[in-house]
Design an enzyme around this catalytic site. Structure first.
Site, mmCIF file in Angstrom:
data_model
loop_
_atom_site.group_PDB
_atom_site.id
_atom_site.type_symbol
_atom_site.label_atom_id
_atom_site.label_comp_id
_atom_site.label_asym_id
_atom_site.label_seq_id
_atom_site.Cartn_x
_atom_site.Cartn_y
_atom_site.Cartn_z
ATOM 1 N N ARG A 103 0.817 -1.211 0.000
ATOM 2 C CA ARG A 103 0.000 0.000 0.000
ATOM 3 C C ARG A 103 0.850 1.261 0.000
ATOM 4 N NH1 ARG A 103 -2.888 1.921 -2.697
ATOM 5 N NH2 ARG A 103 -3.920 -0.106 -2.686
ATOM 6 N N LYS A 138 2.203 25.024 -3.418
ATOM 7 C CA LYS A 138 0.975 24.397 -2.915
ATOM 8 C C LYS A 138 1.143 22.882 -2.971
ATOM 9 C CE LYS A 138 -1.848 28.308 -4.387
ATOM 10 N NZ LYS A 138 -2.890 28.794 -5.325
ATOM 11 N N LYS A 170 4.002 39.271 -3.373
ATOM 12 C CA LYS A 170 2.616 39.014 -3.757
ATOM 13 C C LYS A 170 1.712 40.166 -3.327
ATOM 14 C CE LYS A 170 1.198 34.743 -3.606
ATOM 15 N NZ LYS A 170 1.191 34.433 -5.064
ATOM 16 N N GLU A 200 4.262 40.052 -8.191
ATOM 17 C CA GLU A 200 2.949 39.708 -8.717
ATOM 18 C C GLU A 200 2.173 40.978 -9.024
ATOM 19 O OE1 GLU A 200 0.184 36.537 -6.943
ATOM 20 O OE2 GLU A 200 -0.663 38.407 -6.190
ATOM 21 N N ASP A 221 -1.047 37.754 -12.786
ATOM 22 C CA ASP A 221 -2.040 36.952 -12.074
ATOM 23 C C ASP A 221 -3.445 37.150 -12.625
ATOM 24 O OD1 ASP A 221 -2.831 35.146 -9.997
ATOM 25 O OD2 ASP A 221 -3.603 36.867 -8.871
#
Length: 283
Positions: A103, A138, A170, A200, A221
């Protein structure tokens, strides 16, 4: 594909943690109870659907850590394109150990192959352009190195591995710092000569402000293709142009055709579907 394997110590650390989680406090009580101690088995890793292989070294490590007597013989390598029925590897040896490691081995292989498959889907869709598909931060906690490796196996490029790789200013940095110009001036003053700066932006006005401070890269973006074309024209090769937002195999060609250098998509690592690969008993 020139895909360098991950160092064995990195792979083993992740696999060891997964095996310990699965073994719990008493080990594999099912296999110990049902399978005779001396039983041997032959099995094969078989693709159930089309895709791209990634994570075979994680499989090898899972079986080796449970029982070094298990023989893992790969037929294909990471980055290989799979068809249903393709055999990725033959495995033979002590049956208990094979079943105990099964597994964890399949979890790594299916997950990483799913990421590689999703990445390859976009890479194929934009192959007629200069753009590359890239991942983001992410990622699954503790598995970033593995998931970013899977992106490379699928023909993609890696973005930052962590917060210390490069400066990425950002929207919240800009808001708190008091604007693009202030954020970039502060960033420039606070880093060494080898650190790159990306900023960004979501409007052409912000882009103009950023370009005045010579960023190394600009993250465009959630811009529509028409705005992306205008942004690429304004950048005019002075910085790397990266597009993000709404990127999938259907939208990627139109975005890549605007002339951007990179397309980045977080879902490649946090939401890619697991590729169906099974462990079939041979004898």
């Amino acid at each position: 594909m020139n895909l360098a394997p991950l160092p064995a110590i990195m792979v083993e650390q992740a696999v060891r943690a997964a095996l310990l989680e699965d073994l719990g406090r008493a080990g594999d009580i099912t296999s110990d109870a049902v399978i005779p101690a001396g039983a041997l088995a032959k099995v094969a890793l078989v693709a159930r659907e089309p895709g791209v292989a990634a994570g075979l070294d994680f499989c090898r490590s899972a079986f080796a850590l449970i029982d070094p007597a298990i023989v893992f013989a790969p037929r294909l390598g990471d980055g290989a394109r799979l068809r249903p029925g393709d055999v990725l590897a033959d495995i033979s040896g002590p049956a208990r150990g094979i079943l105990t490691a099964e597994r964890v081995a399949l979890n790594f292989l299916g997950h990483l192959s799913g990421i590689a498959t999703a990445t390859q889907g976009i890479a194929d869709a934009i192959a007629h352009t200069k753009a590359k598909i890239s991942c983001t931060r992410k990622t699954t906690p503790g598995l970033r190195f593995a998931e970013k490796y899977a992106v490379r196996a699928g023909g993609g490029a890696n973005h930052r591995f962590g917060l210390d790789d490069a400066i990425l200013i950002k929207d919240n940095h800009i808001a708190i710092a008091g604007g693009v110009a202030r954020a970039m001036a502060a960033a420039r003053a606070g880093i060494g000569h080898l650190v790159k700066i990306e900023v960004e932006v979501d409007t052409l006005a912000q882009l103009d402000e950023a370009l005045a401070h010579a960023p190394d890269a600009v993250l465009l973006d959630n811009m529509a293709p028409e705005m992306l074309r205008a942004a690429v024209a304004r950048i005019n090769g002075r910085a790397i142009a990266e597009a993000s937002g709404r990127i999938n195999a259907q939208t990627a060609p139109g975005i890549a055709e605007t002339g951007v250098d990179l397309l980045s998509a977080g879902w490649l690592t946090h939401s890619a579907r697991v590729l169906d690969i099974g462990l079939d008993f041979v004898g």
